[in-house]
Design an enzyme around this catalytic site. Sequence first.
Site, short mmCIF file in Angstrom:
data_model
loop_
_atom_site.label_atom_id
_atom_site.label_comp_id
_atom_site.label_asym_id
_atom_site.label_seq_id
_atom_site.Cartn_x
_atom_site.Cartn_y
_atom_site.Cartn_z
N ASP A 98 -65.13 -4.24 60.60
CA ASP A 98 -64.76 -5.67 60.72
C ASP A 98 -65.47 -6.79 61.80
O ASP A 98 -64.95 -7.48 62.21
CB ASP A 98 -63.04 -5.88 61.26
CG ASP A 98 -62.73 -4.85 62.59
OD1 ASP A 98 -63.85 -4.69 63.13
OD2 ASP A 98 -61.74 -4.49 62.68
N GLU A 120 -64.36 2.04 55.79
CA GLU A 120 -62.90 1.40 56.65
C GLU A 120 -62.57 0.18 55.93
O GLU A 120 -62.28 -0.83 56.80
CB GLU A 120 -63.38 1.60 58.06
CG GLU A 120 -62.12 1.71 59.05
CD GLU A 120 -62.37 1.53 60.43
OE1 GLU A 120 -62.61 2.58 61.19
OE2 GLU A 120 -62.37 0.39 61.11
N GLU A 134 -61.65 -10.16 63.84
CA GLU A 134 -61.80 -9.11 62.78
C GLU A 134 -61.02 -8.95 61.60
O GLU A 134 -61.40 -8.69 60.52
CB GLU A 134 -61.56 -7.65 63.62
CG GLU A 134 -62.59 -7.39 64.91
CD GLU A 134 -62.23 -8.19 66.12
OE1 GLU A 134 -61.29 -9.02 66.08
OE2 GLU A 134 -63.20 -7.69 67.17
N HIS A 210 -60.75 -4.48 75.62
CA HIS A 210 -62.01 -5.23 75.49
C HIS A 210 -61.64 -6.38 74.35
O HIS A 210 -62.46 -7.36 74.23
CB HIS A 210 -63.06 -4.58 75.07
CG HIS A 210 -62.97 -3.87 73.54
ND1 HIS A 210 -63.40 -4.67 72.52
CD2 HIS A 210 -62.52 -2.89 72.99
CE1 HIS A 210 -63.09 -4.00 71.55
NE2 HIS A 210 -62.56 -2.93 71.72
N ARG A 212 -60.96 -9.59 72.13
CA ARG A 212 -61.30 -11.12 72.42
C ARG A 212 -59.63 -11.60 72.45
O ARG A 212 -59.55 -12.66 73.39
CB ARG A 212 -61.98 -11.75 71.35
CG ARG A 212 -63.37 -11.88 71.63
CD ARG A 212 -64.12 -12.11 70.25
NE ARG A 212 -65.51 -11.48 70.39
CZ ARG A 212 -66.48 -12.05 70.93
NH1 ARG A 212 -66.80 -13.26 71.02
NH2 ARG A 212 -67.69 -11.20 70.83
N HIS A 243 -65.88 -2.01 79.22
CA HIS A 243 -66.91 -2.56 78.36
C HIS A 243 -67.87 -3.58 79.01
O HIS A 243 -67.42 -4.14 79.90
CB HIS A 243 -65.90 -3.27 77.38
CG HIS A 243 -66.54 -3.68 76.11
ND1 HIS A 243 -67.39 -5.01 76.19
CD2 HIS A 243 -66.46 -3.47 74.68
CE1 HIS A 243 -67.81 -5.19 74.94
NE2 HIS A 243 -67.09 -4.24 73.91
C1 UD1 Z 1 -67.58 -6.65 69.34
C2 UD1 Z 1 -66.83 -6.54 68.11
C3 UD1 Z 1 -65.36 -6.04 68.08
C4 UD1 Z 1 -65.48 -4.61 68.59
C5 UD1 Z 1 -66.18 -4.51 69.76
C6 UD1 Z 1 -66.26 -2.83 70.05
C7 UD1 Z 1 -67.07 -8.69 67.09
C8 UD1 Z 1 -66.68 -10.16 66.68
N1 UD1 Z 1 -66.53 -8.06 67.83
O1 UD1 Z 1 -66.56 -7.11 70.33
O2 UD1 Z 1 -64.51 -6.03 66.69
O3 UD1 Z 1 -63.97 -4.19 68.64
O4 UD1 Z 1 -67.54 -5.07 69.68
O5 UD1 Z 1 -66.91 -2.87 71.34
O6 UD1 Z 1 -68.06 -8.33 66.18
N2 UD1 Z 1 -72.58 -6.44 76.09
C9 UD1 Z 1 -73.57 -5.89 76.75
N3 UD1 Z 1 -74.15 -4.55 76.36
C10 UD1 Z 1 -73.58 -3.80 75.28
C11 UD1 Z 1 -72.56 -4.60 74.77
C12 UD1 Z 1 -71.99 -5.75 75.15
O7 UD1 Z 1 -73.95 -6.53 77.79
O8 UD1 Z 1 -74.15 -2.97 74.94
C13 UD1 Z 1 -71.96 -7.93 76.61
C14 UD1 Z 1 -72.75 -8.90 76.17
O9 UD1 Z 1 -72.85 -9.78 77.08
C15 UD1 Z 1 -72.13 -9.34 74.74
C16 UD1 Z 1 -70.82 -9.24 75.18
O10 UD1 Z 1 -70.75 -7.79 75.75
O11 UD1 Z 1 -72.62 -10.69 74.63
C17 UD1 Z 1 -69.75 -9.07 73.94
O12 UD1 Z 1 -70.24 -8.43 73.10
P1 UD1 Z 1 -69.79 -8.75 71.56
O13 UD1 Z 1 -70.63 -7.90 70.55
O14 UD1 Z 1 -70.12 -10.19 71.16
O15 UD1 Z 1 -68.31 -8.57 71.29
P2 UD1 Z 1 -67.44 -7.51 71.75
O16 UD1 Z 1 -66.48 -7.92 72.55
O17 UD1 Z 1 -68.32 -6.40 72.36
N1 UDP Z 2 -66.14 4.90 73.61
C1 UDP Z 2 -67.13 5.61 74.18
N2 UDP Z 2 -67.33 5.42 75.45
C2 UDP Z 2 -66.57 4.45 76.21
C3 UDP Z 2 -65.44 3.70 75.51
C4 UDP Z 2 -65.29 3.99 74.23
O1 UDP Z 2 -67.94 6.22 73.51
O2 UDP Z 2 -66.79 4.29 77.35
C5 UDP Z 2 -65.88 5.26 72.09
C6 UDP Z 2 -64.29 5.56 71.79
O3 UDP Z 2 -64.09 7.08 71.91
C7 UDP Z 2 -64.27 5.11 70.46
C8 UDP Z 2 -65.28 3.65 70.23
O4 UDP Z 2 -66.13 4.00 71.51
O5 UDP Z 2 -64.87 6.11 69.38
C9 UDP Z 2 -64.28 2.51 70.44
O6 UDP Z 2 -65.09 1.67 70.79
P1 UDP Z 2 -64.23 0.21 71.15
O7 UDP Z 2 -63.30 0.68 71.94
O8 UDP Z 2 -65.36 -0.46 71.74
O9 UDP Z 2 -64.14 -0.70 69.93
P2 UDP Z 2 -63.11 -0.63 68.71
O10 UDP Z 2 -62.79 0.67 68.27
O11 UDP Z 2 -61.68 -1.39 69.46
O12 UDP Z 2 -63.48 -1.43 67.66
#
Ligand code: UD1
Ligand code: UDP
Length: 383
Positions: A98, A120, A134, A210, A212, A243
């Site tokens: 999602d 999924e 999502e 984490h 939004r 995160h």
């Molecule tokens: C995204 C997904 C969410 C998912 C989550 C898993 C969308 C809208 N949201 O949210 O569904 O649950 O990922 O974690 O697609 N960042 C880094 N390095 C990384 C990753 C993230 O610096 O490796 C920082 C960046 O500043 C980035 C911010 O985190 O802009 C947010 O990342 P983003 O993918 O936009 O949204 P998530 O909150 O991670």
């Molecule tokens: N996870 C990981 N390292 C971390 C935190 C989470 O590998 O430090 C794994 C966790 O076991 C799960 C997935 O990341 O498999 C969940 O990701 P996240 O919570 O970012 O996203 P969501 O599942 O809410 O979309």
Amino acid sequence: MEKIKVMTVFGTRPEAIKMAPLVHALAQSEHTEPIVCVTAQHREMLDQVLDIFKIVPQYDLDIMEKSQTLAKITEKSLHGLDGVLEEAKPDLVLVHGDTSTTFAGALAAFYHKIPVGHVEAGLRTYDKYSPFPEEVNRRLVGQIASLHFAPTERNRRNLEREQITDGVIVCGNTVVDAIRLTVDPAFAFRDEQLQPLDFENSRVALVTAHRRENYGEAMENICRAIARLSDRYPDVHFVYPVHLSPYVRETAQKFLGGRDRVHLIHPLAVDEMHNLMARSYLIMTDSGGLQEEAPSLGKPVLVLRRETERPEAVEAGTVKLAGVDEEDIFRMACELFDDPAAYDRMAHAVNPYGDGKTCGRIVRQIAYYFGREEQPPAPFRPE
Ligand code: UD1
Ligand code: UDP
């Protein structure tokens, strides 16, 4: 006969964890050949997963920028995928879950008239703004996809309610396949951040947050509740792999930084995370993936959200919806720390989400769709 070219498109950590075992299953099948395209909506957190599962993408759009908007992620993914699909010409595109990458991946494939498989599929809250964005991403992909890999029977029924019945199979969640590859009772933690933990003489509560829709008051309430819990329970270590989202990092640091038994650590590699979960006493999280992983490890979960699109484990008793109110979170956690009977009622392994054979079912369903198998696979049924 030429193999069916299946392109998996993913971009964030959870998509990667749940797609990784499927990429390997596609490579092992006589019928399919995987092509991996990552948008890299996440960068470090995606690369950590690719490393552990030894996946080298053929295409990497490298779109991540700090704090970028949803529109930017979607726009850059869609644009990048246009060129990739033109060049690779896959027979099928698989997207997962999602995220913005999921939506852009499905839309890009649709524009190229390439069928889409949604891994999924069918999870719903029926609230457009929770989880945001999502819930709507998932619904939109449901409209585009030709194959719908629904983890549970409930997910299939959700799709049926939307008149989506063709190409739907109940096959479990690939996360259970992934966790069977990573969890090992003899696992030795490599990560220095985990070395100070003493699992024999203290209890570990694992925390992640984490989402939004929790930004703002909800996230602050979660942090305040953890702070109060850490004051009250000197034998509990709270381990919070934070995160990389700048907002999440700032909030965690502001409310929880500098506390003795609250460990704000960097994101863990997935094998370290799964084995840490397996050794934790309790999990407090707003993550989707953790709600699916913890039940198969027999760990109680307090979900730090108002609602969940994953109610199966709530019904099975290992997951409770704690909400985002400080007092509720504090009270529900206290009950689990203080009352062994309440703890034991939640701490049992259940597998509503899979049996570790989901990827095999997905690959066979793809082969069936392309006329390479005479029968579809038997659906997943929880024990
Ligand atoms: C995204 C997904 C969410 C998912 C989550 C898993 C969308 C809208 N949201 O949210 O569904 O649950 O990922 O974690 O697609 N960042 C880094 N390095 C990384 C990753 C993230 O610096 O490796 C920082 C960046 O500043 C980035 C911010 O985190 O802009 C947010 O990342 P983003 O993918 O936009 O949204 P998530 O909150 O991670
Ligand atoms: N996870 C990981 N390292 C971390 C935190 C989470 O590998 O430090 C794994 C966790 O076991 C799960 C997935 O990341 O498999 C969940 O990701 P996240 O919570 O970012 O996203 P969501 O599942 O809410 O979309």
